[in-house]
Design an enzyme around this catalytic site. Sequence first.
Site, PDB file in Angstrom:
ATOM      1  N   GLN A   1       0.817  -1.210   0.000  1.00  0.00           N
ATOM      2  CA  GLN A   1       0.000   0.000   0.000  1.00  0.00           C
ATOM      3  C   GLN A   1       0.859   1.273   0.000  1.00  0.00           C
ATOM      4  O   GLN A   1       0.562   2.230  -0.698  1.00  0.00           O
ATOM      5  CB  GLN A   1      -0.910   0.030   1.239  1.00  0.00           C
ATOM      6  CG  GLN A   1      -2.023  -0.984   1.210  1.00  0.00           C
ATOM      7  CD  GLN A   1      -3.099  -0.656   0.186  1.00  0.00           C
ATOM      8  OE1 GLN A   1      -3.579   0.462   0.099  1.00  0.00           O
ATOM      9  NE2 GLN A   1      -3.466  -1.643  -0.597  1.00  0.00           N
TER      10      GLN A   1
ATOM     11  N   ARG B   1      12.777   1.594   7.288  1.00  0.00           N
ATOM     12  CA  ARG B   1      13.949   1.103   8.008  1.00  0.00           C
ATOM     13  C   ARG B   1      15.185   1.198   7.117  1.00  0.00           C
ATOM     14  O   ARG B   1      15.115   0.789   5.942  1.00  0.00           O
ATOM     15  CB  ARG B   1      13.754  -0.360   8.410  1.00  0.00           C
ATOM     16  CG  ARG B   1      12.615  -0.558   9.354  1.00  0.00           C
ATOM     17  CD  ARG B   1      12.540  -1.979   9.829  1.00  0.00           C
ATOM     18  NE  ARG B   1      12.003  -2.895   8.825  1.00  0.00           N
ATOM     19  CZ  ARG B   1      11.637  -4.140   9.068  1.00  0.00           C
ATOM     20  NH1 ARG B   1      11.779  -4.614  10.278  1.00  0.00           N
ATOM     21  NH2 ARG B   1      11.162  -4.911   8.126  1.00  0.00           N
TER      22      ARG B   1
ATOM     23  N   ASP C   1      -0.093  -4.969   9.670  1.00  0.00           N
ATOM     24  CA  ASP C   1      -0.902  -4.731  10.874  1.00  0.00           C
ATOM     25  C   ASP C   1      -0.295  -5.360  12.121  1.00  0.00           C
ATOM     26  O   ASP C   1      -0.350  -4.791  13.206  1.00  0.00           O
ATOM     27  CB  ASP C   1      -2.324  -5.287  10.645  1.00  0.00           C
ATOM     28  CG  ASP C   1      -3.027  -4.524   9.549  1.00  0.00           C
ATOM     29  OD1 ASP C   1      -3.048  -3.287   9.612  1.00  0.00           O
ATOM     30  OD2 ASP C   1      -3.529  -5.172   8.612  1.00  0.00           O
TER      31      ASP C   1
ATOM     32  N   HIS D   1      -6.481   0.061   7.123  1.00  0.00           N
ATOM     33  CA  HIS D   1      -7.304  -1.053   7.609  1.00  0.00           C
ATOM     34  C   HIS D   1      -7.553  -0.785   9.085  1.00  0.00           C
ATOM     35  O   HIS D   1      -6.672  -0.255   9.783  1.00  0.00           O
ATOM     36  CB  HIS D   1      -6.550  -2.370   7.383  1.00  0.00           C
ATOM     37  CG  HIS D   1      -7.258  -3.603   7.863  1.00  0.00           C
ATOM     38  ND1 HIS D   1      -8.628  -3.729   7.898  1.00  0.00           N
ATOM     39  CD2 HIS D   1      -6.765  -4.780   8.335  1.00  0.00           C
ATOM     40  CE1 HIS D   1      -8.947  -4.926   8.356  1.00  0.00           C
ATOM     41  NE2 HIS D   1      -7.840  -5.577   8.632  1.00  0.00           N
TER      42      HIS D   1
ATOM     43  N   GLY E   1      -2.035  -2.494  -3.719  1.00  0.00           N
ATOM     44  CA  GLY E   1      -1.327  -1.286  -4.128  1.00  0.00           C
ATOM     45  C   GLY E   1      -1.029  -1.226  -5.620  1.00  0.00           C
ATOM     46  O   GLY E   1      -1.141  -0.164  -6.249  1.00  0.00           O
TER      47      GLY E   1
ATOM     48  N   SER F   1     -22.248 -21.564 -20.264  1.00  0.00           N
ATOM     49  CA  SER F   1     -23.100 -22.468 -21.051  1.00  0.00           C
ATOM     50  C   SER F   1     -24.279 -22.961 -20.215  1.00  0.00           C
ATOM     51  O   SER F   1     -24.247 -22.903 -18.973  1.00  0.00           O
ATOM     52  CB  SER F   1     -22.275 -23.680 -21.499  1.00  0.00           C
ATOM     53  OG  SER F   1     -22.017 -24.513 -20.379  1.00  0.00           O
TER      54      SER F   1
HETATM   55  N1  NAP Z   1      -2.020  -5.460   0.893  1.00  0.00           N
HETATM   56  C1  NAP Z   1      -3.244  -5.040   0.532  1.00  0.00           C
HETATM   57  O1  NAP Z   1      -3.768  -5.390  -0.538  1.00  0.00           O
HETATM   58  C2  NAP Z   1      -4.017  -4.093   1.432  1.00  0.00           C
HETATM   59  C3  NAP Z   1      -5.255  -3.599   1.005  1.00  0.00           C
HETATM   60  C4  NAP Z   1      -5.935  -2.675   1.802  1.00  0.00           C
HETATM   61  C5  NAP Z   1      -5.376  -2.296   3.012  1.00  0.00           C
HETATM   62  N2  NAP Z   1      -4.182  -2.829   3.416  1.00  0.00           N
HETATM   63  C6  NAP Z   1      -3.613  -2.355   4.690  1.00  0.00           C
HETATM   64  O2  NAP Z   1      -2.491  -1.533   4.398  1.00  0.00           O
HETATM   65  C7  NAP Z   1      -1.565  -1.580   5.500  1.00  0.00           C
HETATM   66  C8  NAP Z   1      -0.184  -1.923   4.976  1.00  0.00           C
HETATM   67  O3  NAP Z   1      -0.222  -3.248   4.459  1.00  0.00           O
HETATM   68  P1  NAP Z   1       0.763  -3.694   3.277  1.00  0.00           P
HETATM   69  O4  NAP Z   1       0.172  -4.956   2.731  1.00  0.00           O
HETATM   70  O5  NAP Z   1       1.026  -2.549   2.372  1.00  0.00           O
HETATM   71  O6  NAP Z   1       2.076  -4.015   4.128  1.00  0.00           O
HETATM   72  P2  NAP Z   1       3.415  -4.748   3.603  1.00  0.00           P
HETATM   73  O7  NAP Z   1       3.578  -4.523   2.141  1.00  0.00           O
HETATM   74  O8  NAP Z   1       3.374  -6.155   4.101  1.00  0.00           O
HETATM   75  O9  NAP Z   1       4.527  -4.008   4.435  1.00  0.00           O
HETATM   76  C9  NAP Z   1       4.806  -2.623   4.332  1.00  0.00           C
HETATM   77  C10 NAP Z   1       6.240  -2.326   4.654  1.00  0.00           C
HETATM   78  O10 NAP Z   1       6.458  -2.379   6.055  1.00  0.00           O
HETATM   79  C11 NAP Z   1       7.856  -2.602   6.261  1.00  0.00           C
HETATM   80  N3  NAP Z   1       7.995  -3.352   7.519  1.00  0.00           N
HETATM   81  C12 NAP Z   1       7.687  -4.645   7.743  1.00  0.00           C
HETATM   82  N4  NAP Z   1       7.911  -4.975   9.025  1.00  0.00           N
HETATM   83  C13 NAP Z   1       8.390  -3.853   9.614  1.00  0.00           C
HETATM   84  C14 NAP Z   1       8.826  -3.552  10.921  1.00  0.00           C
HETATM   85  N5  NAP Z   1       8.819  -4.485  11.899  1.00  0.00           N
HETATM   86  N6  NAP Z   1       9.250  -2.295  11.156  1.00  0.00           N
HETATM   87  C15 NAP Z   1       9.267  -1.360  10.198  1.00  0.00           C
HETATM   88  N7  NAP Z   1       8.873  -1.585   8.924  1.00  0.00           N
HETATM   89  C16 NAP Z   1       8.431  -2.827   8.648  1.00  0.00           C
HETATM   90  C17 NAP Z   1       8.369  -3.383   5.069  1.00  0.00           C
HETATM   91  O11 NAP Z   1       9.511  -2.763   4.521  1.00  0.00           O
HETATM   92  P3  NAP Z   1      11.017  -3.290   4.812  1.00  0.00           P
HETATM   93  O12 NAP Z   1      10.924  -4.721   5.303  1.00  0.00           O
HETATM   94  O13 NAP Z   1      11.717  -3.197   3.486  1.00  0.00           O
HETATM   95  O14 NAP Z   1      11.527  -2.360   5.845  1.00  0.00           O
HETATM   96  C18 NAP Z   1       7.222  -3.288   4.059  1.00  0.00           C
HETATM   97  O15 NAP Z   1       7.608  -2.775   2.823  1.00  0.00           O
HETATM   98  C19 NAP Z   1      -2.143  -2.601   6.479  1.00  0.00           C
HETATM   99  O16 NAP Z   1      -2.896  -1.915   7.443  1.00  0.00           O
HETATM  100  C20 NAP Z   1      -3.059  -3.451   5.604  1.00  0.00           C
HETATM  101  O17 NAP Z   1      -4.107  -4.096   6.310  1.00  0.00           O
HETATM  102  C21 NAP Z   1      -3.477  -3.691   2.656  1.00  0.00           C
END
Ligand code: NAP
Length: 318
Positions: free
Chosen positions: A19, A39, A74, A98, A124, A242
């Site tokens: 996202q 980070r 999350d 979320h 995203g 069909s």
């Molecule tokens: N994914 C979807 O389709 C979607 C849809 C709607 C809403 N959401 C919401 O959007 C939000 C973000 O979700 P996402 O799916 O975008 O997350 P994500 O891609 O899994 O993670 C986002 C970033 O967080 C960093 N990260 C991971 N662990 C960390 C830690 N312990 N400390 C600091 N940085 C950390 C990672 O970067 P590095 O590891 O490179 O540092 C990663 O690029 C959530 O609330 C989710 O529920 C997601």
Amino acid sequence: MSPGASPLGRVVVLGYGNQGEAHARNLRDGGEQVSVAARPGRTAERRALAHGFTVAAPAKALRNADTLAVLLPDEVVPEMWPELASAAGATRAFVFAHGFNLLYGSLAFPADAAVVLVSPTGPGRVIRELYERGEGVPAYLAVHQAGRADAWALAAHYATALGSARARLLRTTVREETEVDLFGEQAVLCGGMNALVSAAYGTLVREGYTPEIAYLECVHQLHFLAELLHARGVAGLRRGISGTALYGDLTRGPRVVNETSRAAMREMLAEIRSGAFAREWLAEVAAGKPELTRLLEQADADPIEAGRRRALGDENPA
Ligand SMILES: NC(=O)c1ccc[n+]([C@@H]2O[C@H](COP(=O)([O-])OP(=O)(O)OC[C@H]3O[C@@H](n4cnc5c(N)ncnc54)[C@H](OP(=O)(O)O)[C@@H]3O)[C@@H](O)[C@H]2O)c1
């Protein structure tokens, strides 16, 4: 729009993943003043720098946030929150994509800050692709805490900059968004769908049918039907297949999803509504995810993966 005129002020996007990348790029293209918190030395930092953003470690970047978009996984947020909140002491608005942590996470916010939910209904990659085509994905808006700002207007402004007003903005509550989102992913989008294709594939292969044919039929073709469902809805899909498929759908489908399945769905929903699912998941995270690791290893060993390799070769490996 000049950055000074925006109700968001200086936006810091925390987390540059699924996202975060789309939010940061769309908001910047929409005229917002955006920087990224990530980070040091990791993928998110590298990607954000490659896309031309100013990037700093969270402890530093958050000090400059008027609006903080919290776009981390999350499950990592509750433990990090005390540190993040103290770095974001001057932040006037917090945006979440979320409601999970707003509903279950016991996060503390300054009383005068607006805390809103802007939850786009897509990954995203799609949010960014549609934005570049002049379109958008619908988004849910909710206000968790009004603070001193007009929180609804702020959420709508953020969602508009994200491109979602080009589709649809729907007002809801944090509770509704969270509970429906968790239920949807468990019952249909992830849990239900994966269990269904795996069970159907296994049934055919155990009866001696060719694995690659079983895979193409029960898994691969789903894409085309999902597109039809997305474009035309259930009734429209039924008019695009069909007569034989339609008869099988209406007479056999209810055998697959029956009263037992509906009772399981009600039970899953009750666990979500009581908070039992969230407590179970957060305890699993705190323990280092042993059960998740075990279940994923077991799922990866499912014969459906061999069927996929036989049907498609090694294209798009997991
Ligand atoms: N994914 C979807 O389709 C979607 C849809 C709607 C809403 N959401 C919401 O959007 C939000 C973000 O979700 P996402 O799916 O975008 O997350 P994500 O891609 O899994 O993670 C986002 C970033 O967080 C960093 N990260 C991971 N662990 C960390 C830690 N312990 N400390 C600091 N940085 C950390 C990672 O970067 P590095 O590891 O490179 O540092 C990663 O690029 C959530 O609330 C989710 O529920 C997601």
